[in-house]
Design a protein around this motif. Structure first.
Motif, PDB file in Angstrom:
ATOM      1  N   LYS A  96       7.704  31.941   8.289  1.00  0.00           N
ATOM      2  CA  LYS A  96       6.455  31.319   8.740  1.00  0.00           C
ATOM      3  C   LYS A  96       5.878  31.942  10.012  1.00  0.00           C
ATOM      4  O   LYS A  96       4.919  31.409  10.580  1.00  0.00           O
ATOM      5  N   GLN A  97       6.424  33.065  10.446  1.00  0.00           N
ATOM      6  CA  GLN A  97       5.910  33.724  11.641  1.00  0.00           C
ATOM      7  C   GLN A  97       4.423  34.046  11.503  1.00  0.00           C
ATOM      8  O   GLN A  97       3.675  34.044  12.482  1.00  0.00           O
ATOM      9  N   TYR A  98       3.986  34.284  10.279  1.00  0.00           N
ATOM     10  CA  TYR A  98       2.597  34.676  10.058  1.00  0.00           C
ATOM     11  C   TYR A  98       1.603  33.612  10.536  1.00  0.00           C
ATOM     12  O   TYR A  98       0.468  33.936  10.901  1.00  0.00           O
ATOM     13  N   LEU A  99       2.012  32.340  10.539  1.00  0.00           N
ATOM     14  CA  LEU A  99       1.114  31.296  11.029  1.00  0.00           C
ATOM     15  C   LEU A  99       0.818  31.487  12.512  1.00  0.00           C
ATOM     16  O   LEU A  99      -0.310  31.292  12.972  1.00  0.00           O
ATOM     17  N   LEU A 100       1.835  31.893  13.253  1.00  0.00           N
ATOM     18  CA  LEU A 100       1.635  32.196  14.672  1.00  0.00           C
ATOM     19  C   LEU A 100       0.771  33.437  14.841  1.00  0.00           C
ATOM     20  O   LEU A 100      -0.117  33.476  15.693  1.00  0.00           O
ATOM     21  N   ASP A 101       1.046  34.448  14.016  1.00  0.00           N
ATOM     22  CA  ASP A 101       0.273  35.692  14.101  1.00  0.00           C
ATOM     23  C   ASP A 101      -1.197  35.447  13.785  1.00  0.00           C
ATOM     24  O   ASP A 101      -2.092  35.968  14.465  1.00  0.00           O
ATOM     25  N   LEU A 102      -1.459  34.657  12.743  1.00  0.00           N
ATOM     26  CA  LEU A 102      -2.842  34.379  12.354  1.00  0.00           C
ATOM     27  C   LEU A 102      -3.558  33.529  13.399  1.00  0.00           C
ATOM     28  O   LEU A 102      -4.756  33.698  13.638  1.00  0.00           O
ATOM     29  N   MET A 103      -2.822  32.623  14.025  1.00  0.00           N
ATOM     30  CA  MET A 103      -3.443  31.827  15.080  1.00  0.00           C
ATOM     31  C   MET A 103      -3.827  32.718  16.264  1.00  0.00           C
ATOM     32  O   MET A 103      -4.899  32.562  16.855  1.00  0.00           O
ATOM     33  N   ASP A 104      -2.944  33.665  16.603  1.00  0.00           N
ATOM     34  CA  ASP A 104      -3.222  34.569  17.716  1.00  0.00           C
ATOM     35  C   ASP A 104      -4.463  35.415  17.459  1.00  0.00           C
ATOM     36  O   ASP A 104      -5.153  35.814  18.397  1.00  0.00           O
ATOM     37  N   THR A 105      -4.730  35.701  16.185  1.00  0.00           N
ATOM     38  CA  THR A 105      -5.910  36.511  15.836  1.00  0.00           C
ATOM     39  C   THR A 105      -7.103  35.639  15.456  1.00  0.00           C
ATOM     40  O   THR A 105      -8.079  36.129  14.884  1.00  0.00           O
ATOM     41  N   GLU A 106      -6.984  34.342  15.760  1.00  0.00           N
ATOM     42  CA  GLU A 106      -8.079  33.381  15.613  1.00  0.00           C
ATOM     43  C   GLU A 106      -8.552  33.209  14.172  1.00  0.00           C
ATOM     44  O   GLU A 106      -9.728  32.964  13.918  1.00  0.00           O
ATOM     45  N   HIS A 107      -7.630  33.316  13.226  1.00  0.00           N
ATOM     46  CA  HIS A 107      -7.933  32.945  11.853  1.00  0.00           C
ATOM     47  C   HIS A 107      -7.922  31.412  11.736  1.00  0.00           C
ATOM     48  O   HIS A 107      -7.261  30.726  12.527  1.00  0.00           O
ATOM     49  N   PRO A 108      -8.626  30.862  10.749  1.00  0.00           N
ATOM     50  CA  PRO A 108      -8.671  29.402  10.597  1.00  0.00           C
ATOM     51  C   PRO A 108      -7.392  28.853   9.962  1.00  0.00           C
ATOM     52  O   PRO A 108      -7.298  28.640   8.762  1.00  0.00           O
ATOM     53  N   VAL A 109      -6.385  28.649  10.789  1.00  0.00           N
ATOM     54  CA  VAL A 109      -5.105  28.106  10.338  1.00  0.00           C
ATOM     55  C   VAL A 109      -4.826  26.812  11.092  1.00  0.00           C
ATOM     56  O   VAL A 109      -5.406  26.555  12.150  1.00  0.00           O
ATOM     57  N   ILE A 110      -3.932  25.998  10.545  1.00  0.00           N
ATOM     58  CA  ILE A 110      -3.489  24.817  11.277  1.00  0.00           C
ATOM     59  C   ILE A 110      -2.896  25.284  12.604  1.00  0.00           C
ATOM     60  O   ILE A 110      -2.033  26.170  12.615  1.00  0.00           O
ATOM     61  N   PRO A 111      -3.342  24.723  13.733  1.00  0.00           N
ATOM     62  CA  PRO A 111      -2.807  25.153  15.025  1.00  0.00           C
ATOM     63  C   PRO A 111      -1.283  25.111  15.033  1.00  0.00           C
ATOM     64  O   PRO A 111      -0.680  24.118  14.611  1.00  0.00           O
ATOM     65  N   THR A 112      -0.673  26.199  15.495  1.00  0.00           N
ATOM     66  CA  THR A 112       0.779  26.348  15.408  1.00  0.00           C
ATOM     67  C   THR A 112       1.316  27.020  16.660  1.00  0.00           C
ATOM     68  O   THR A 112       0.780  28.044  17.100  1.00  0.00           O
TER      69      THR A 112
END
Length: 269
Positions: A96-112
């Motif tokens: 699930k590391q990708y959720l952190l990566d996507l949040m860092d790049t400001e993709h629309p993901v559940i805040p993580t």
């Protein structure tokens, strides 16, 4: 005909899903075009050289056999095995590391976040969800108040706000092409799904994650939640062994999907 090794754990117990029903239907259709060998994922290494293409399907949460799975992935790469889904994704196949990566790049993901020192980035929810990084099927998931979270101080886990959303919706892609969508009208019944007519805006949302992941070949399920303001947030990007809920589709949509899948498999075998 080419031979497919179809890996599945037919009797894996998954909430709201019967793996054997889906896989028996799929293999009954694939056998019209391929010789089919059905194998258990924990015996895969001994069988990979018996087929022209390995199809990795409903194999359960690999956390239950992580060491063997890692050796299997190494074997596939070393022997240059034709495999579907291809093991080159950046999402659930790697945890699930990708959720952190996507949040860092400001993709629309559940805040993580993964550290309680950063929970201010999650707003001020009444409760938090804590997940293990390589989990699946809600294994190891906890719902905690802020007081409980601070007291527990979880390490090497993901922390998310417990969001009040409208419903969950899933978009299913074959390689990079959209196939169908399903949603759960009752958010407390995740696998009680119905067909969903995706809008152009929905598909624009889902496509960005398909493009970001950029796997060579496979079925990817983009799971999202619809927020109260109408926006979508990514919940999960399943690029390893997504359950397809294929029995819920109309016969016409099911046949179109299977025809498309057969064409892709023939290209890769």
């Amino acid at each position: 005909m080419k031979t497919i090794l179809y890996l599945t754990d037919l009797y894996f117990k998954a909430n709201g899903r019967n793996y054997y029903e889906e896989d028996l239907f799929i293999t009954s259709k694939l056998r019209e075009h391929f010789n089919i060998l059905i194998g258990n994922p924990q015996q895969a290494i001994a069988l990979v050289d018996k087929a022209d293409l390995v199809v990795f399907r409903n194999t359960g949460a690999v956390i239950g056999y992580q060491d063997y799975f890692d050796r299997f992935v190494d074997t596939v790469k070393k022997e240059n095995t034709n495999i579907f889904n291809s093991f080159d994704g950046k999402a659930d196949i790697k945890g699930k590391q990708y959720l952190l990566d996507l949040m860092d790049t400001e993709h629309p993901v559940i805040p993580t976040v993964e550290d309680i020192s950063n929970i201010d980035a999650l707003g001020n929810p009444e409760k938090y969800i804590v997940k293990i990084k390589n989990g699946a099927d809600s294994i190891g998931m906890e719902i905690l108040t802020k007081e409980e979270l601070l007291k527990t101080n979880p390490k090497e886990k993901l922390i998310q706000p417990f969001l009040d959303f409208e419903y969950e919706v899933s978009f299913y892609y074959l390689d990079d092409k959209f196939q169908y969508a399903l949603y759960a009208p009752q958010k407390d019944k995740r696998w009680d799904l119905q067909e969903y007519e995706a809008t152009p805006e929905d598909l624009e949302f889902a496509k960005q994650f398909i493009q970001w992941n950029n796997i060579k070949t496979g079925i990817t399920r983009v799971d999202a939640c619809r927020m109260k303001d109408g926006s979508l947030l990514l919940v999960e990007l399943e690029d390893l062994n997504p359950f397809l809920s294929i029995e819920l589709l109309s016969e016409e949509k099911r046949n179109v999907f299977m025809d498309n899948w057969v064409a892709v498999l023939k290209k890769n075998a």
